[in-house]
Design a protein around this motif. Structure first.
Motif, short mmCIF file in Angstrom:
data_model
loop_
_atom_site.label_atom_id
_atom_site.label_comp_id
_atom_site.label_asym_id
_atom_site.label_seq_id
_atom_site.Cartn_x
_atom_site.Cartn_y
_atom_site.Cartn_z
N MET A 291 0.85 -1.18 0.00
CA MET A 291 0.00 0.00 0.00
C MET A 291 0.89 1.23 0.00
O MET A 291 1.92 1.25 0.69
CB MET A 291 -0.91 0.00 1.22
N THR A 292 0.52 2.22 -0.77
CA THR A 292 1.39 3.40 -0.92
C THR A 292 0.68 4.66 -0.44
O THR A 292 -0.54 4.77 -0.48
CB THR A 292 1.79 3.58 -2.39
N ARG A 293 1.50 5.58 0.00
CA ARG A 293 1.06 6.93 0.34
C ARG A 293 2.18 7.88 -0.06
O ARG A 293 3.33 7.65 0.30
CB ARG A 293 0.76 7.04 1.83
N ALA A 294 1.84 8.93 -0.81
CA ALA A 294 2.87 9.81 -1.37
C ALA A 294 2.56 11.26 -1.01
O ALA A 294 1.79 11.93 -1.70
CB ALA A 294 2.95 9.65 -2.89
N PRO A 295 3.15 11.78 0.05
CA PRO A 295 2.97 13.20 0.38
C PRO A 295 3.76 14.09 -0.57
O PRO A 295 4.70 13.65 -1.24
CB PRO A 295 3.48 13.30 1.80
N CYS A 296 3.35 15.35 -0.62
CA CYS A 296 4.05 16.35 -1.43
C CYS A 296 4.62 17.42 -0.50
O CYS A 296 3.90 17.98 0.33
CB CYS A 296 3.09 16.98 -2.44
N VAL A 297 5.92 17.67 -0.65
CA VAL A 297 6.59 18.71 0.14
C VAL A 297 7.22 19.72 -0.80
O VAL A 297 7.55 19.40 -1.95
CB VAL A 297 7.66 18.09 1.08
N ARG A 298 7.44 20.94 -0.28
CA ARG A 298 7.97 22.03 -1.12
C ARG A 298 9.09 22.73 -0.37
O ARG A 298 9.02 22.93 0.85
CB ARG A 298 6.86 23.02 -1.48
N PHE A 299 10.11 23.13 -1.18
CA PHE A 299 11.26 23.86 -0.64
C PHE A 299 11.38 25.21 -1.35
O PHE A 299 10.66 25.48 -2.31
CB PHE A 299 12.55 23.05 -0.82
N GLY A 300 12.33 25.99 -0.86
CA GLY A 300 12.57 27.30 -1.48
C GLY A 300 13.23 27.21 -2.84
O GLY A 300 13.09 28.12 -3.66
N ASN A 301 13.96 26.13 -3.10
CA ASN A 301 14.60 25.95 -4.41
C ASN A 301 14.67 24.46 -4.71
O ASN A 301 14.45 23.61 -3.84
CB ASN A 301 15.99 26.58 -4.42
N ALA A 302 15.03 24.15 -5.94
CA ALA A 302 15.06 22.76 -6.39
C ALA A 302 16.21 21.98 -5.76
O ALA A 302 16.11 20.76 -5.62
CB ALA A 302 15.15 22.71 -7.91
N LYS A 303 17.30 22.69 -5.39
CA LYS A 303 18.45 22.00 -4.82
C LYS A 303 18.08 21.36 -3.48
O LYS A 303 18.48 20.22 -3.19
CB LYS A 303 19.61 22.97 -4.64
N ARG A 304 17.32 22.08 -2.66
CA ARG A 304 16.93 21.51 -1.37
C ARG A 304 16.01 20.31 -1.56
O ARG A 304 16.09 19.34 -0.81
CB ARG A 304 16.22 22.57 -0.53
N ALA A 305 15.17 20.36 -2.57
CA ALA A 305 14.31 19.21 -2.86
C ALA A 305 15.15 18.01 -3.28
O ALA A 305 14.87 16.87 -2.88
CB ALA A 305 13.30 19.57 -3.94
N ALA A 306 16.22 18.27 -4.06
CA ALA A 306 17.11 17.17 -4.46
C ALA A 306 17.88 16.61 -3.28
O ALA A 306 18.15 15.40 -3.21
CB ALA A 306 18.06 17.67 -5.55
N ASP A 307 18.25 17.48 -2.35
CA ASP A 307 18.96 16.99 -1.16
C ASP A 307 18.11 16.00 -0.38
O ASP A 307 18.59 14.96 0.09
CB ASP A 307 19.36 18.16 -0.27
N LEU A 308 16.83 16.34 -0.19
CA LEU A 308 15.95 15.42 0.54
C LEU A 308 15.74 14.12 -0.24
O LEU A 308 15.66 13.03 0.35
CB LEU A 308 14.60 16.10 0.82
N LYS A 309 15.66 14.21 -1.56
CA LYS A 309 15.51 13.01 -2.39
C LYS A 309 16.69 12.07 -2.20
O LYS A 309 16.51 10.85 -2.02
CB LYS A 309 15.37 13.40 -3.86
#
Length: 398
Positions: A291-309
């Motif tokens: 079973m899956t659940r996929a939240p959506c989170v947002r950062f100030g820039n794309a680099k921070r999103a890549a760091d969390l990934k």
């Protein structure tokens, strides 16, 4: 003189039906005076009426098109107009007079009741005269039984109405109606689930003014559903269970019970089971269960999103995230994490096993635990939603 009196009073009792029969015999039907049978006469006048109407409308449309005055009529139009009035008068007299009279001269209900009672008494007396009087035979007419009331036939559950006998129950019902005692807390307060359902049921009837007599209460184990599948019960609904099959899967036959009120559903499923069985049966292979659940989170820039990934998809961090996730349930276990970047947004898909349960609640709680844990190392993370439309919500992956 006495004989003359008896002869004059005897037919008075049967005066009404005798007069009715003689009128019908002497007068006869109105249709007997027609030269043609009734159905042929009606067909003739119906055909004449609609034919004349069609002819006149066609002629008047032609006059309007050629700018001819409507009051200028030909001999054929005069014949058509006379035929129209004749057929209209016949149809009105045959079909309309009785209908109008039934509306204008409609008798009161008391008249109909009185006439029906007189007819019943007279018919009963005439039938009694036909029975020969023998020894020990009472020829007197018995009193007529009272007419049974006309009721609508309705199937209801054969159940005794629930009554509250104790003063303590009455006080609890009044407190529930007044709102001082929450309805959802009755099971915990009373320690008796069926008694709580009965009290809640009575309070609901007093609040709404509606009866729940058609909803069964007895014959159900309310203890088994406490904290499981239904809150604040007031009864239960009986659903018919049909059987479909046998269904041949992996070399074994299964009979499939189906609880439904949809017509033809069990029959169509049974035909499908038969087709599968005749074709040699079905073979199932389980590729993946999760079973899956996929939240959506947002950062100030794309680099921070890549760091969390990169952090979430690192195998060294999975064990820590799994421990955080699994704290929410005894059955939910984290299986994997997959991320996708869309600009400054990061979509995180958590996949987990949920045991025999569908498990969306336990998955959502586990995801919320992980998001709270990540907030420490990524304080600039803004959670847009617990479900970012990147998950297979309420669907099993197979």
């Amino acid at each position: 003189m006495e004989a003359h009196r008896l002869s004059s009073t005897k037919p008075v009792q049967a005066l009404k039906p005798t007069k009715k029969i003689s009128l019908e015999e002497d007068t006869g039907k109105a249709s007997d005076a027609l030269p043609l049978p009734l159905y042929l006469t009606n067909a003739l006048f119906f055909t004449l009426f609609f034919s004349v109407v069609y002819f006149l409308l066609s002629r008047w449309r032609e006059k309007i098109r050629t700018s001819t005055p409507l009051h200028v009529v030909t001999f054929s139009e005069i014949i058509a107009i006379l035929s129209f009035f004749a057929s209209f008068i016949y149809l009105l007299g045959f079909f309309g007079i009785d209908f109008v009279q039934s509306l204008v001269f409609q008798p009161s209900p008391d008249v109909w009741i009185a006439e029906e009672e007189d007819d019943e008494v007279l018919l009963a007396k005439e039938d009694a005269r036909k029975v020969p009087c023998g020894q020990a035979l009472d020829c007197s007419l018995p009193p007529l039984p009272p007419a049974a009331p006309i009721v609508t036939v309705q199937k209801v559950f054969d159940e005794k109405p629930v009554t509250v006998l104790t003063e303590e129950d009455e006080e609890i019902i009044k407190s529930v109606v007044a709102g001082t005692t929450p309805s959802y807390s009755l099971e915990l307060k009373l320690g008796d689930c069926k008694r709580a359902a009965a009290i809640r049921r009575e309070a609901l009837q007093r609040l709404t003014g509606k009866s729940l007599s058609g909803l069964p209460l007895d014959g159900f184990d309310y203890e088994s559903i406490l904290g499981q599948c239904c809150e604040m019960p007031v009864g239960y609904v009986q659903i018919p269970v049909g059987i479909a099959g046998p269904l041949l899967v992996n070399g074994r036959e299964y009979s499939v019970p189906m609880a439904t009120t949809e017509g033809c559903l069990v029959a169509s499923t049974n035909r499908g089971c038969k087709a599968i069985h005749l074709s040699g049966g079905a073979t199932s292979v389980l590729l993946k269960d999760g079973m899956t659940r996929a939240p959506c989170v947002r950062f100030g820039n794309a680099k921070r999103a890549a760091d969390l990934k990169l952090y979430l998809e690192d195998p060294d961090n999975f064990e820590t995230l799994s421990v955080v996730f699994n704290r929410s349930s005894r059955f939910g276990r984290l299986q994997g994490i997959k991320c996708a970047i869309a600009g400054k947004n990061l979509y995180i898909r958590f996949t987990c096993s949920t045991g025999d349960a569908m498990g969306m609640n336990m998955v959502s709680k586990g995801v919320q635990n992980v998001l709270d844990f990540l907030q420490t190392d990524f304080p600039d993370m803004d959670v847009i939603g617990i479900s970012g439309n990147y998950c297979s919500d309420k669907n099993r992956l197979r």
